[in-house]
Design a protein around this motif. Structure first.
Motif, mmCIF file in Angstrom:
data_model
loop_
_atom_site.group_PDB
_atom_site.id
_atom_site.type_symbol
_atom_site.label_atom_id
_atom_site.label_comp_id
_atom_site.label_asym_id
_atom_site.label_seq_id
_atom_site.Cartn_x
_atom_site.Cartn_y
_atom_site.Cartn_z
ATOM 1 N N ASN A 98 -62.692 53.448 14.689
ATOM 2 C CA ASN A 98 -62.669 52.925 16.052
ATOM 3 C C ASN A 98 -61.270 52.455 16.449
ATOM 4 O O ASN A 98 -60.847 52.610 17.587
ATOM 5 N N THR A 99 -60.568 51.860 15.485
ATOM 6 C CA THR A 99 -59.213 51.392 15.758
ATOM 7 C C THR A 99 -58.301 52.559 16.099
ATOM 8 O O THR A 99 -57.515 52.517 17.044
ATOM 9 N N ALA A 112 -60.785 44.948 -2.417
ATOM 10 C CA ALA A 112 -60.950 44.827 -0.957
ATOM 11 C C ALA A 112 -59.628 44.902 -0.220
ATOM 12 O O ALA A 112 -59.613 45.119 0.996
ATOM 13 N N LYS A 113 -58.514 44.731 -0.923
ATOM 14 C CA LYS A 113 -57.206 44.856 -0.292
ATOM 15 C C LYS A 113 -56.873 46.312 0.035
ATOM 16 O O LYS A 113 -55.921 46.573 0.778
ATOM 17 N N LEU A 114 -57.638 47.227 -0.536
ATOM 18 C CA LEU A 114 -57.417 48.654 -0.329
ATOM 19 C C LEU A 114 -58.498 49.186 0.604
ATOM 20 O O LEU A 114 -59.653 49.324 0.200
ATOM 21 N N PRO A 115 -58.184 49.469 1.851
ATOM 22 C CA PRO A 115 -59.208 49.931 2.803
ATOM 23 C C PRO A 115 -59.907 51.192 2.302
ATOM 24 O O PRO A 115 -59.286 52.098 1.748
ATOM 25 N N GLY A 116 -61.225 51.200 2.492
ATOM 26 C CA GLY A 116 -61.982 52.388 2.129
ATOM 27 C C GLY A 116 -62.256 52.534 0.650
ATOM 28 O O GLY A 116 -62.549 53.643 0.185
ATOM 29 N N LEU A 117 -62.194 51.458 -0.095
ATOM 30 C CA LEU A 117 -62.474 51.518 -1.537
ATOM 31 C C LEU A 117 -63.423 50.402 -1.928
ATOM 32 O O LEU A 117 -63.233 49.254 -1.520
ATOM 33 N N ILE A 121 -68.318 49.963 2.776
ATOM 34 C CA ILE A 121 -67.515 51.159 3.039
ATOM 35 C C ILE A 121 -67.760 51.663 4.462
ATOM 36 O O ILE A 121 -66.832 52.002 5.203
ATOM 37 N N ILE A 122 -69.015 51.730 4.854
ATOM 38 C CA ILE A 122 -69.348 52.193 6.204
ATOM 39 C C ILE A 122 -68.725 51.266 7.253
ATOM 40 O O ILE A 122 -68.151 51.718 8.253
ATOM 41 N N ALA A 123 -68.829 49.968 7.024
ATOM 42 C CA ALA A 123 -68.267 49.008 7.985
ATOM 43 C C ALA A 123 -66.765 49.187 8.123
ATOM 44 O O ALA A 123 -66.224 49.203 9.231
#
Length: 476
Positions: free
Chosen positions: A469-470, A429-434, A460-462
């Motif tokens: 959005n950011t 979870a420390k790696l975004p998108g994984l 992943i979608i969230a």
């Protein structure tokens, strides 16, 4: 201000087993663009439909837990709702102490609710030991405990060796004394925390299950085989615009400024997110560079291998075979096969489509006992026939046979498994998108794998939506 519509995130799913396909199906429903990469030529993993002597059969898993909804829901979502079937024959047996004996009713993974159902399976000493359960002080559980260790302390080793072991062996091909009770039989663990007596805890579990029961079967299959499920999910994924590539092994995974880069044996693919739905050893190799802690944890996950031997006989030659769905075999009795399923009795579609054939299967191999994988097919057929002859008096010769070796087919859930999974997920979870999903994490059954896939896809979608959005807000 840019009013262009937001770009759908591109998610790559690595692994085309039922977990990966379920994740892809979920992602597409959420509006993502999806690519599934499967290293082998066949989708579905351990769910494999085939045939023997022209009759359709499952050559891998053959059923799913129906009282947990995720597997049945997925089947309905991809158009297989009218093909869901309950077993046509119930009443499995235990082959122990030289005879087939009815499986006791009212048990939780072999742990009985009523000792009087165990006559013939346990010795007089074993029955007396079960009766001591309500007289013993509570057993310390700690954060986790082996199923076999706990059950043996409460009701004796005979219950473990002759009931729990063959049932857990059928699910995990594992050792009941090593398998985590929290991970494998959580309802038993929860009951043990509130009931000093194991028998009382099992009775309460059974009562709660009866109160919730809606008359449906415990297990279900599909007309044509459970192996048709991944085929239908793959078709649905393609129909929704998803791309599926077989024979495309993933060699490396690299974090980029905008997401992830996936290296296959022929190209580089850029993606906003990645779901790894591969076995633990494969996920470990792919995570080694980006998440060495998660990779190290996953490298320690052990697997059991097994063999399925499918045999077809002339139905007339097996006319006297009793109408059970099959039988389990405790390893303590020293036989080679660990179970046999009478497919023609168990599934109406096998009987209807099998013409004059009778199809049955045997399974061989447990964790730590995998020498049989190196045997010739003919030897595996012969040893199966030998055990079947001793168990049910079968003397007929098969007209056809098929042997399927499932190497590293079943992850093992030893004591502490859930804590390991939590550590892996925290690092990933420390790696975004994984995200990761599959049988190595939340359960080996089809519903558990689908649930694991849904969780990974939703997260992943969230995170992809949040990141998009950011970036959009920063540009305004």
């Amino acid at each position: 201000m840019d009013n262009a519509p937001a770009r759908a995130p591109h998610i790559v799913v690595v692994g085309g087993g039922i977990s990966g396909l379920a994740a892809a199906h979920r992602l597409l429903a959420s509006g993502a663009r999806v690519t599934v990469l499967e290293g082998s030529a066949v989708l579905g993993g351990k769910l494999l439909a085939g045939e023997i002597e022209g009759a359709p059969v499952d050559l891998g898993a053959e059923s799913m837990l129906a009282r947990r909804p995720e597997g049945v829901e997925l089947a309905r979502a991809v158009g297989l709702g009218d093909r869901i079937q309950a077993p046509a024959a119930a009443g499995a047996a235990i082959w122990t102490r030289g005879a087939l004996r009815p499986m006791p009713t009212g048990h939780v993974m072999g742990v009985p609710a009523q000792p009087d159902t165990l006559h013939g399976i346990l010795s007089a000493e074993g029955l007396a030991r079960v009766a001591q359960d309500r007289e013993l002080p509570p057993t310390e559980l700690g954060e986790d405990i082996g199923v076999g260790e706990f059950v043996a302390k409460r009701v004796g080793r005979e219950v473990v060796d002759r009931l729990v072991e063959p049932l857990l062996g059928g699910v995990y091909a594992g050792d009941a004394y090593r398998i985590s009770m929290r991970a494998a039989v959580p309802q038993l663990f929860d009951a043990a925390r509130t009931h000093p007596s194991l028998l009382d805890g099992v009775q309460d579990i059974q009562a709660a299950a009866a109160a919730k029961q809606r008359g449906g079967p415990v297990f279900a299959g599909l007309d044509g085989g459970i192996g048709t499920l991944p085929v239908a999910v793959a078709d649905a994924v393609r129909a929704q615009g998803g791309e599926i590539r077989t024979e495309t092994p993933v060699l490396a995974l690299t974090r980029t400024a905008d997401g992830w880069r996936i290296r296959t044996d022929s190209e580089l693919i850029d993606a906003d997110g990645v779901i790894l739905s591969t076995p633990a050893w494969s996920a470990s190799a792919l995570l080694a560079a980006e998440s060495p802690v998660a990779a190290a944890e996953l490298s320690e996950v052990e697997y059991a291998s097994m063999v399925l031997v499918t045999l077809a006989f002339r139905r007339a030659d097996l006319a006297g075979l009793e109408t059970r769905s099959g039988f389990l075999v405790p390893p303590v009795d020293g036989h080679t096969i660990k179970a046999s399923t009478f497919s023609t009795h168990k599934w109406s579609w096998v009987k209807e489509r099998g013409s004059d054939l009778f199809v049955l299967r045997t399974s061989i191999g447990r964790y730590g006992e995998e020498r049989h994988l190196d045997w010739d097919d003919a030897d595996l057929v012969d040893v199966s026939l030998g055990d079947l002859g001793e168990a049910v008096g079968l003397s007929a010769k098969p007209v056809a046979s098929r042997v399927n070796r499932w190497i590293g087919g079943l992850p093992q859930y030893p004591v502490g498994h859930l804590a390991k999974v939590a550590r892996v997920r925290a690092e990933v979870a420390k790696l975004p998108g994984l995200r990761v999903c599959g049988a190595a994490y939340d359960g080996v059954g089809i519903p558990a794998c689908v649930a694991s896939a849904r969780r990974a896809a939703d997260e992943i979608i969230a995170t992809s939506t949040l990141a998009r959005n950011t970036q959009s807000d920063a540009g305004q």
